[in-house]
Design a protein around this motif. Sequence first.
Motif, PDB file in Angstrom:
ATOM      1  N   GLU A  83      45.998  31.469  46.628  1.00  0.00           N
ATOM      2  CA  GLU A  83      45.043  30.770  47.223  1.00  0.00           C
ATOM      3  C   GLU A  83      43.846  31.280  47.685  1.00  0.00           C
ATOM      4  O   GLU A  83      42.699  30.723  48.263  1.00  0.00           O
ATOM      5  N   SER A  84      43.817  32.394  47.466  1.00  0.00           N
ATOM      6  CA  SER A  84      42.466  33.351  47.760  1.00  0.00           C
ATOM      7  C   SER A  84      41.366  32.899  46.935  1.00  0.00           C
ATOM      8  O   SER A  84      41.477  32.977  45.774  1.00  0.00           O
ATOM      9  N   GLN A  85      40.010  33.131  47.791  1.00  0.00           N
ATOM     10  CA  GLN A  85      39.058  32.761  46.821  1.00  0.00           C
ATOM     11  C   GLN A  85      38.031  33.972  46.929  1.00  0.00           C
ATOM     12  O   GLN A  85      38.155  34.752  47.666  1.00  0.00           O
ATOM     13  N   GLY A  86      36.907  33.915  46.159  1.00  0.00           N
ATOM     14  CA  GLY A  86      35.819  34.796  46.538  1.00  0.00           C
ATOM     15  C   GLY A  86      36.107  35.988  45.542  1.00  0.00           C
ATOM     16  O   GLY A  86      36.520  36.016  44.323  1.00  0.00           O
ATOM     17  N   ALA A  87      35.245  37.151  45.853  1.00  0.00           N
ATOM     18  CA  ALA A  87      35.097  38.173  45.015  1.00  0.00           C
ATOM     19  C   ALA A  87      36.527  38.770  45.005  1.00  0.00           C
ATOM     20  O   ALA A  87      37.331  39.136  45.837  1.00  0.00           O
ATOM     21  N   CYS A  88      36.578  39.293  43.451  1.00  0.00           N
ATOM     22  CA  CYS A  88      37.696  40.207  42.957  1.00  0.00           C
ATOM     23  C   CYS A  88      37.488  41.018  41.954  1.00  0.00           C
ATOM     24  O   CYS A  88      36.330  41.182  41.544  1.00  0.00           O
ATOM     25  N   ARG A  89      38.590  41.578  41.239  1.00  0.00           N
ATOM     26  CA  ARG A  89      38.404  42.351  40.154  1.00  0.00           C
ATOM     27  C   ARG A  89      39.701  42.401  39.495  1.00  0.00           C
ATOM     28  O   ARG A  89      40.729  41.952  39.969  1.00  0.00           O
ATOM     29  N   LEU A  90      39.577  42.577  38.001  1.00  0.00           N
ATOM     30  CA  LEU A  90      40.758  42.424  37.041  1.00  0.00           C
ATOM     31  C   LEU A  90      41.166  44.002  36.866  1.00  0.00           C
ATOM     32  O   LEU A  90      40.048  44.634  36.454  1.00  0.00           O
ATOM     33  N   ARG A  91      42.383  44.373  37.055  1.00  0.00           N
ATOM     34  CA  ARG A  91      42.726  45.649  36.652  1.00  0.00           C
ATOM     35  C   ARG A  91      43.350  45.587  35.368  1.00  0.00           C
ATOM     36  O   ARG A  91      44.212  44.718  35.204  1.00  0.00           O
ATOM     37  N   LEU A  92      42.927  45.906  34.431  1.00  0.00           N
ATOM     38  CA  LEU A  92      43.138  46.161  33.024  1.00  0.00           C
ATOM     39  C   LEU A  92      43.884  47.400  32.909  1.00  0.00           C
ATOM     40  O   LEU A  92      43.613  48.598  32.934  1.00  0.00           O
ATOM     41  N   VAL A  93      45.296  47.309  32.373  1.00  0.00           N
ATOM     42  CA  VAL A  93      46.150  48.375  32.215  1.00  0.00           C
ATOM     43  C   VAL A  93      46.631  48.409  30.781  1.00  0.00           C
ATOM     44  O   VAL A  93      46.987  47.421  30.123  1.00  0.00           O
ATOM     45  N   GLY A  94      46.562  49.408  30.178  1.00  0.00           N
ATOM     46  CA  GLY A  94      46.928  49.572  28.627  1.00  0.00           C
ATOM     47  C   GLY A  94      46.754  50.868  27.850  1.00  0.00           C
ATOM     48  O   GLY A  94      45.450  51.556  28.534  1.00  0.00           O
ATOM     49  N   GLY A  95      47.395  51.448  27.191  1.00  0.00           N
ATOM     50  CA  GLY A  95      46.869  52.479  26.243  1.00  0.00           C
ATOM     51  C   GLY A  95      46.831  53.891  27.236  1.00  0.00           C
ATOM     52  O   GLY A  95      45.892  54.841  26.868  1.00  0.00           O
ATOM     53  N   GLY A  96      47.383  53.770  28.411  1.00  0.00           N
ATOM     54  CA  GLY A  96      47.658  55.024  29.294  1.00  0.00           C
ATOM     55  C   GLY A  96      46.392  55.192  30.107  1.00  0.00           C
ATOM     56  O   GLY A  96      46.288  56.065  30.704  1.00  0.00           O
ATOM     57  N   GLU A  97      45.627  54.071  30.337  1.00  0.00           N
ATOM     58  CA  GLU A  97      44.562  53.918  31.215  1.00  0.00           C
ATOM     59  C   GLU A  97      44.550  52.680  31.936  1.00  0.00           C
ATOM     60  O   GLU A  97      45.243  51.551  31.589  1.00  0.00           O
ATOM     61  N   GLN A  98      43.789  52.643  32.914  1.00  0.00           N
ATOM     62  CA  GLN A  98      43.596  51.256  33.718  1.00  0.00           C
ATOM     63  C   GLN A  98      41.884  51.364  34.028  1.00  0.00           C
ATOM     64  O   GLN A  98      41.512  52.394  34.738  1.00  0.00           O
ATOM     65  N   LYS A  99      41.374  50.216  34.030  1.00  0.00           N
ATOM     66  CA  LYS A  99      40.162  50.116  34.525  1.00  0.00           C
ATOM     67  C   LYS A  99      39.934  48.762  35.024  1.00  0.00           C
ATOM     68  O   LYS A  99      40.609  47.682  35.095  1.00  0.00           O
ATOM     69  N   ASP A 100      38.859  48.702  36.136  1.00  0.00           N
ATOM     70  CA  ASP A 100      38.693  47.421  36.909  1.00  0.00           C
ATOM     71  C   ASP A 100      37.462  47.044  36.377  1.00  0.00           C
ATOM     72  O   ASP A 100      36.347  47.404  36.341  1.00  0.00           O
ATOM     73  N   LEU A 101      37.473  45.618  36.349  1.00  0.00           N
ATOM     74  CA  LEU A 101      36.128  44.701  36.039  1.00  0.00           C
ATOM     75  C   LEU A 101      36.182  43.804  37.005  1.00  0.00           C
ATOM     76  O   LEU A 101      36.760  42.947  37.493  1.00  0.00           O
ATOM     77  N   PRO A 102      35.028  43.843  37.912  1.00  0.00           N
ATOM     78  CA  PRO A 102      34.388  42.933  39.091  1.00  0.00           C
ATOM     79  C   PRO A 102      34.353  41.644  38.629  1.00  0.00           C
ATOM     80  O   PRO A 102      33.618  41.544  37.668  1.00  0.00           O
ATOM     81  N   PHE A 103      34.591  40.663  39.334  1.00  0.00           N
ATOM     82  CA  PHE A 103      34.090  39.290  39.388  1.00  0.00           C
ATOM     83  C   PHE A 103      33.685  38.969  40.788  1.00  0.00           C
ATOM     84  O   PHE A 103      34.256  39.243  41.881  1.00  0.00           O
ATOM     85  N   ALA A 104      32.907  37.744  40.825  1.00  0.00           N
ATOM     86  CA  ALA A 104      32.199  37.400  42.090  1.00  0.00           C
ATOM     87  C   ALA A 104      33.213  36.068  42.396  1.00  0.00           C
ATOM     88  O   ALA A 104      33.223  35.464  43.549  1.00  0.00           O
ATOM     89  N   ASP A 105      34.126  35.381  41.516  1.00  0.00           N
ATOM     90  CA  ASP A 105      34.561  34.144  41.822  1.00  0.00           C
ATOM     91  C   ASP A 105      36.098  34.320  41.088  1.00  0.00           C
ATOM     92  O   ASP A 105      36.339  34.614  40.064  1.00  0.00           O
ATOM     93  N   SER A 106      37.066  34.337  42.149  1.00  0.00           N
ATOM     94  CA  SER A 106      38.296  34.463  41.513  1.00  0.00           C
ATOM     95  C   SER A 106      38.869  33.259  40.612  1.00  0.00           C
ATOM     96  O   SER A 106      39.996  33.725  39.831  1.00  0.00           O
TER      97      SER A 106
END
Length: 136
Positions: A95-118
Amino acid sequence: MSHGLLWLPLLLVFVLLTALGWLERRRQRLFREWAEGSELAKLDSCGGARLVDGLLSWCSFEAGQLKQDDFFVIKQLELVELLSLGSGEAPLTEESQGACRLRLVGGGEQKDLPFADSERARRWIDELMSRSRCEL
């Protein structure tokens, strides 16, 4: 004379809006050139992202140019999580809306990709997971 002084703030607002419009147009032009030929691309207030030949990279607009922030190899993608942008490790509910981030997990690492729209981020999760399966 007093009537002329009343128009001065309007003139300043016009100049300010014109300058902001010019900056936004420049940001969009730079992004279009950067994202040309990509399979998947986005531009929002959090920055830009593109997927080209299995490499997901993202950037931010700083000082009149695009600055590469990070990248992730899609064939190493194991998991994508949707997290809130500003509150630590809290997952985002459906139900959440607004700014969020995708956490990408794989290959022994994790990175965050920011988004303005969920909503857009949720669509990207499906696209990225389907493309990571195709890469395997």
